[in-house]
Write an enzyme that holds these catalytic residues in place. Structure first.
Site, short mmCIF file in Angstrom:
data_model
loop_
_atom_site.label_atom_id
_atom_site.label_comp_id
_atom_site.label_asym_id
_atom_site.label_seq_id
_atom_site.Cartn_x
_atom_site.Cartn_y
_atom_site.Cartn_z
N ASP A 30 -1.77 8.91 1.11
CA ASP A 30 -0.89 8.26 0.14
C ASP A 30 0.41 7.83 0.84
OD1 ASP A 30 -0.05 7.48 -2.43
OD2 ASP A 30 0.88 9.43 -2.84
N HIS A 31 0.80 6.59 0.66
CA HIS A 31 2.06 6.08 1.23
C HIS A 31 2.16 6.30 2.75
CE1 HIS A 31 3.87 4.91 -2.58
NE2 HIS A 31 3.41 6.04 -3.08
N GLU A 73 0.32 -2.64 -0.09
CA GLU A 73 1.20 -2.72 -1.27
C GLU A 73 2.13 -3.93 -1.17
OE1 GLU A 73 3.31 0.85 -2.42
OE2 GLU A 73 4.27 -0.16 -4.11
N ILE A 100 -1.55 9.78 -9.77
CA ILE A 100 -0.89 10.77 -10.63
C ILE A 100 -0.46 11.97 -9.78
CG2 ILE A 100 -1.24 12.35 -12.58
CD1 ILE A 100 -3.45 10.21 -13.48
P1 13P Z 1 3.86 9.73 -10.35
O1 13P Z 1 5.17 10.20 -9.80
O2 13P Z 1 4.06 8.87 -11.56
O3 13P Z 1 2.90 10.83 -10.60
O4 13P Z 1 3.19 8.78 -9.24
C1 13P Z 1 2.49 9.32 -8.15
C2 13P Z 1 2.17 8.31 -7.11
O5 13P Z 1 2.30 7.12 -7.27
C3 13P Z 1 1.63 8.83 -5.84
O6 13P Z 1 1.47 7.80 -4.90
O1 G3H Z 2 4.43 8.77 -4.50
C1 G3H Z 2 4.76 9.88 -4.10
C2 G3H Z 2 3.94 11.05 -4.41
O2 G3H Z 2 4.29 11.59 -5.66
C3 G3H Z 2 4.04 12.05 -3.31
O3 G3H Z 2 5.27 12.65 -3.33
O4 G3H Z 2 6.11 12.36 -1.00
O5 G3H Z 2 7.02 14.18 -2.50
O6 G3H Z 2 4.69 14.34 -1.59
P1 G3H Z 2 5.81 13.44 -2.02
ZN ZN Z 3 2.94 6.23 -5.08
#
Ligand code: 13P
Ligand code: G3H
Ligand code: ZN
Length: 312
Positions: free
Chosen positions: A82-83, A136, A257
């Site tokens: 993620d990211h 993105e 989520i």
């Molecule tokens: P929320 O903070 O709305 O749960 O989003 C999570 C998210 O986008 C993780 O990449």
């Molecule tokens: O989009 C972000 C996610 O909620 C992950 O959050 O970078 O604090 O682990 P984090």
């Molecule tokens: Zn995100």
């Protein structure tokens, strides 16, 4: 069952008018809660790991926990970064068996975002054409990796065909008004998502999977429990579930989520600390937090994503 990529999941979700939940994992209890919920409801699921999660738990612990979850379940599970913040992070995840990565170049100028995303796609697909890469375009408001983005920068539909064609990415996260964290709208502000942008993007990219980040609904039930037990979360507001259901029926195939899981875990732990101040066995309160997270994931699969029974 071995890890799967999101390719097949997205194809079926697009055609079936539902979305796959992408839930953030940081520790054993969260992995167990998500996978038990999805397994019981026979739903495919995406477990996603952020840079923060890798720093917190160490990458090897997370991949081994996911390996254990595969042995303990019988549903399609994808492991996603993620990211992803750099080519190097994406490469490390691909090399260690992730079946999907996100390269987040959304803060970069358009041409630089294209160049970085393309580099990750080329590496991923050369490694294994089955691996999927999420790009993105547009920027969400909210807190992400400790950076606070004040305003939305909505995705411009004029950019999406060029971005997808030039990068070769497999899915695209767009900004339509969702945001990261538990404070998505100001009190009294009417929640608004730009479905017009989503429609225009999907018209320009037929059959292409779209991703929504920042899609927690911030259950007021859990906010109240947190507040009643010493927490400070007044004015926490999320995306109404009906809007997410609408998105899940459209080209949106992946809904991210995280905050909702954090709220559920925190509410459970705070409640136990208040009700049983003598408790000091972490298993006692983590068990309650884990049960809350499982309940949330089951609710999402059944009532929001529509992915129940779609595992096979
Ligand atoms: P929320 O903070 O709305 O749960 O989003 C999570 C998210 O986008 C993780 O990449
Ligand atoms: O989009 C972000 C996610 O909620 C992950 O959050 O970078 O604090 O682990 P984090
Ligand atoms: Zn995100």
């Amino acid at each position: 069952m071995p890890l799967v990529s999101t390719k097949e999941m997205f194809k079926k979700a697009y055609e079936g008018g539902y979305a796959i939940g992408a839930f953030n994992v940081n520790n054993m209890e969260i992995v167990q809660a998500i996978v038990e919920a999805a397994n019981e409801l026979k739903s495919p699921v995406i477990l996603q790991v952020s840079k923060g999660a890798r720093d917190y738990a160490k990458p090897v612990y997370l991949t081994k926990l996911v390996e254990a979850a595969l042995l303990d379940s019988n549903i399609p599970i994808a492991l996603h970064l993620d990211h992803g913040d750099s080519f190097e992070t994406c490469k490390a995840c691909i090399d260690s068996g992730f079946t999907s990565v996100m390269i987040d170049g959304s803060h970069l100028p358009f041409a630089e975002n294209i160049a970085l995303t393309k580099k990750v796609v080329e590496y991923a697909h050369a490694h294994d054409p089955y691996i999927t890469v999420e790009g993105e375009l547009g920027q969400l408001a909210g807190v992400e990796d400790d950076i606070n983005v004040e305003h939305h920068s909505y995705t411009n539909p004029d950019d999406v065909v060029e971005f997808v064609t030039k990068t070769g990415c497999d899915s695209l996260a767009i900004a339509i008004g969702t945001s990261h964290g538990a404070f998505k709208f100001k009190p009294g502000q009417k929640p608004l998502l730009r479905f017009d942008i989503l429609e225009e993007v999907s018209r320009r990219l037929p059959n292409f999977p779209i991703v929504l980040h920042g899609a927690s609904s911030v259950s007021q039930e859990y906010v109240k429990i947190i507040q009643a037990n010493g927490g400070k979360m007044e004015d926490a507001i999320g995306i109404p579930e009906e809007m997410l259901r609408q998105a899940a029926r459209s080209a949106v195939c992946k809904i991210n989520i995280d905050s909702d899981l954090r709220l559920a875990m925190t509410a459970g732990i705070r409640q136990i600390f208040t009700e049983k101040p003598d408790v000091f066995d972490p298993r006692t309160y983590l068990k309650v937090g884990r049960k809350n997270v499982k309940d949330v994931v089951m609710h999402k699969i059944k009532e929001v994503l529509g992915s129940e029974g779609k595992a096979f």
